[in-house]
Structure formats: C-alpha cells, structure tokens
Design a protein around this motif. Structure first.
Motif, PDB file in Angstrom:
ATOM      1  N   ARG A   1       0.843  -1.216   0.003  1.00  0.00           N
ATOM      2  CA  ARG A   1      -0.005   0.157   0.039  1.00  0.00           C
ATOM      3  C   ARG A   1       0.959   1.412  -0.127  1.00  0.00           C
ATOM      4  NH1 ARG A   1      -2.437   1.384   4.228  1.00  0.00           N
ATOM      5  NH2 ARG A   1      -1.195   0.140   5.654  1.00  0.00           N
ATOM      6  N   PHE A   2       2.090   1.109   0.190  1.00  0.00           N
ATOM      7  CA  PHE A   2       3.100   2.328   0.384  1.00  0.00           C
ATOM      8  C   PHE A   2       3.770   2.100  -0.843  1.00  0.00           C
ATOM      9  CE2 PHE A   2       2.755   3.752   4.667  1.00  0.00           C
ATOM     10  CZ  PHE A   2       2.006   2.726   5.492  1.00  0.00           C
ATOM     11  N   SER A   3       4.053   3.269  -1.616  1.00  0.00           N
ATOM     12  CA  SER A   3       4.566   3.182  -2.934  1.00  0.00           C
ATOM     13  C   SER A   3       5.189   4.674  -3.083  1.00  0.00           C
ATOM     14  CB  SER A   3       3.722   2.930  -4.029  1.00  0.00           C
ATOM     15  OG  SER A   3       2.583   3.936  -4.193  1.00  0.00           O
ATOM     16  N   GLY A   4       6.208   4.859  -3.789  1.00  0.00           N
ATOM     17  CA  GLY A   4       6.584   6.228  -4.004  1.00  0.00           C
ATOM     18  C   GLY A   4       7.185   6.242  -5.417  1.00  0.00           C
ATOM     19  N   ARG A   5       7.626   7.386  -5.838  1.00  0.00           N
ATOM     20  CA  ARG A   5       8.386   7.568  -7.241  1.00  0.00           C
ATOM     21  C   ARG A   5       9.087   8.907  -7.003  1.00  0.00           C
ATOM     22  NH1 ARG A   5       3.512   9.817 -11.449  1.00  0.00           N
ATOM     23  NH2 ARG A   5       2.432  11.353  -9.794  1.00  0.00           N
ATOM     24  N   GLN A   6      10.074   9.020  -8.070  1.00  0.00           N
ATOM     25  CA  GLN A   6      10.847  10.083  -8.151  1.00  0.00           C
ATOM     26  C   GLN A   6      10.922  10.591  -9.477  1.00  0.00           C
ATOM     27  OE1 GLN A   6      15.120   9.597  -7.570  1.00  0.00           O
ATOM     28  NE2 GLN A   6      15.272  11.496  -6.414  1.00  0.00           N
ATOM     29  N   PHE A   7      10.887  11.954  -9.680  1.00  0.00           N
ATOM     30  CA  PHE A   7      10.797  12.502 -10.872  1.00  0.00           C
ATOM     31  C   PHE A   7      12.138  13.059 -11.367  1.00  0.00           C
ATOM     32  CE2 PHE A   7       6.197  12.762 -10.921  1.00  0.00           C
ATOM     33  CZ  PHE A   7       5.979  12.842  -9.533  1.00  0.00           C
ATOM     34  N   SER A   8      12.255  13.439 -12.699  1.00  0.00           N
ATOM     35  CA  SER A   8      13.504  13.884 -13.229  1.00  0.00           C
ATOM     36  C   SER A   8      14.360  14.971 -12.514  1.00  0.00           C
ATOM     37  CB  SER A   8      13.375  14.053 -14.551  1.00  0.00           C
ATOM     38  OG  SER A   8      12.492  15.058 -14.960  1.00  0.00           O
ATOM     39  N   ASN A   9      13.407  15.834 -11.916  1.00  0.00           N
ATOM     40  CA  ASN A   9      14.086  16.890 -11.160  1.00  0.00           C
ATOM     41  C   ASN A   9      14.573  16.364  -9.406  1.00  0.00           C
ATOM     42  OD1 ASN A   9      11.594  16.801 -10.074  1.00  0.00           O
ATOM     43  ND2 ASN A   9      10.950  18.878 -10.088  1.00  0.00           N
ATOM     44  N   SER A  10      14.444  15.090  -9.276  1.00  0.00           N
ATOM     45  CA  SER A  10      14.572  14.385  -8.106  1.00  0.00           C
ATOM     46  C   SER A  10      13.649  14.795  -6.726  1.00  0.00           C
ATOM     47  CB  SER A  10      15.978  15.133  -7.393  1.00  0.00           C
ATOM     48  OG  SER A  10      17.065  14.711  -8.287  1.00  0.00           O
ATOM     49  N   ARG A  11      12.718  15.475  -7.087  1.00  0.00           N
ATOM     50  CA  ARG A  11      11.503  15.544  -6.276  1.00  0.00           C
ATOM     51  C   ARG A  11      10.870  14.239  -6.307  1.00  0.00           C
ATOM     52  NH1 ARG A  11       5.874  16.723  -6.049  1.00  0.00           N
ATOM     53  NH2 ARG A  11       5.632  16.539  -8.201  1.00  0.00           N
TER      54      ARG A  11
END
Lengths: 115, 109
Positions: A63-73
């Motif tokens: 249920r816990f997930s994440g992601r990171q964008f190209s600007n590192s956010r």
C-alpha cells in the motif's frame, strides 16, 4: 541553499482513503529516502529513490509506494489508509553517490492523521 | 538483525555537560550519526563520524566511537535550555538509516 521541503505539513484523512505526500530535496541531491515515525515503532525506513529508480525498500506493505521525478522531487503514496498509518512521515535527501552519499538531511515532515 | 539502543531519558542542569550513549550492532557500518528532534519538527543532523575515527569534535559537541564495544557517545558541553530535545543515534546499513529509540534530554535551570 534551501533545505528539504515537505508538503503538506499536516493531513487528516479517513480510513480507506489514499494520500500523496511530496518532498523536494536539497538542490543537487539526487537521492530521496522516506521514513515513518510513530510512538510505538520509532523511525522506520520506507524506501529510497535515486535517479528515478527505487534503490532500496523497507518492510512495509505494498500500500506504500513512491516515485521520483527527473528533477529529483519525490512523492510517496499510501492507499487504503488504516488507523495505524497515522504517523510523521519524514523525507531525507542526500547526494546519493560518492564519499558523502550517506549523509542524509531531513525535512520537517508531514504529519498524517487517519480517522 | 540491526539494533541500536539508547537510554530513554537524561536530565541535566544548565551549564553542565550532557553525555548521551548509544550501542549498535552492525560492525560494518561506515558512518554513525547523531540527529536532534525538537517538538513538532523533523530531524536535524548534528554530527556524524566515520567508522575509522575514534573522536570528532565540533564546537560544543564531541563524539566518541568505541568500535570494539560498538559504543557511540555524544557529549554536549555547557548544555543550554535550547538543547532540550530528543537525540537519535543512527547507523547506516545498506544505504538506509537504522535509528535508536531516542534519548529525551531535559535541561533545567
């Protein structure tokens, strides 16, 4: 240089809902880690992202997930919220590579209350 | 598994030195850290020590590392009321921080 910024600072949700938390790392940092802090379990590692890839994961349900964008956010998402998800969620950033890769700087956190 | 232990409370008089102790289990940790958390705030990195060092001093803070006993300590000289907070010891294990339970430092006048 701005520090690690987490938004929002406070959230109130009800059981079954989902939530998205955001983290902007220190400029130039490419690694973002997420931690959960509760009175009962203390500080526990959720996951780490580096260059848009999950590099490390703790022992939390899917249920816990994440992601990171190209600007590192980075964002983390919790679906189907449970009462036990009420916690302070902390984000930390680091360079992610080189001699200082393991020096992590934390944001002020997002306090999530699940009712 | 990894485990980091700290005493829960420490109370000191303003102006005295504070010593917060920590034991850890992972002998392969390359870095060991001290973080400070004030009420309602995130974690502030106070200092860290590389595992090949025995001591590190930074203004009022002194970190001592005993690798043989896996013991880390943080000494705060001339403790002030603004030092009242929770102090966390942490070790790095495969790129993730393992934290102790935290020591609540109370400074009284």
């Amino acid at each position: 240089k701005a520090g690690v910024t987490q938004t929002p600072r406070y959230l109130i949700k009800t059981r079954g809902q989902q939530v998205t938390l955001s983290c902007s790392p220190i400029s130039g940092h490419r690694s973002v880690s997420w931690y959960q802090q509760t009175p009962g379990q203390g500080l526990q590692f959720l996951f780490e992202y580096f260059s848009e890839t999950q590099r490390n994961k703790g022992n939390f349900p899917g249920r816990f997930s994440g992601r990171q964008f190209s600007n590192s956010r980075s964002e983390m998402n919790v679906s189907t919220l449970e009462l036990g998800d009420s916690a302070l969620y902390l984000c930390a950033s680091s360079l992610g590579q080189g001699a200082s890769k393991n020096i992590q700087y934390f944001g002020a956190g997002t306090r999530l209350s699940v009712l | 598994g990894e485990d980091v232990e700290q005493s829960l409370f420490l109370s000191v008089r303003e102006g005295d030195s504070s010593v917060i102790n920590c034991t850890y289990t992972d002998s392969s940790s390359t870095y060991l850290y001290w973080y400070k958390q004030e009420p309602g705030a995130g974690l502030q990195l106070l200092t860290y020590i590389f595992s090949n060092m025995d001591m590190k001093q930074d203004q009022r803070l002194t970190v001592l590392l005993n690798k043989k006993d896996k013991h880390l300590s943080l000494r705060i000289a001339d403790t002030q009321t603004g030092d009242s907070a929770i102090y966390f010891c942490a070790e790095m294990d495969t790129d993730k921080l393992i934290f102790g339970t935290g020591t609540r430092l109370q400074v009284f006048p």
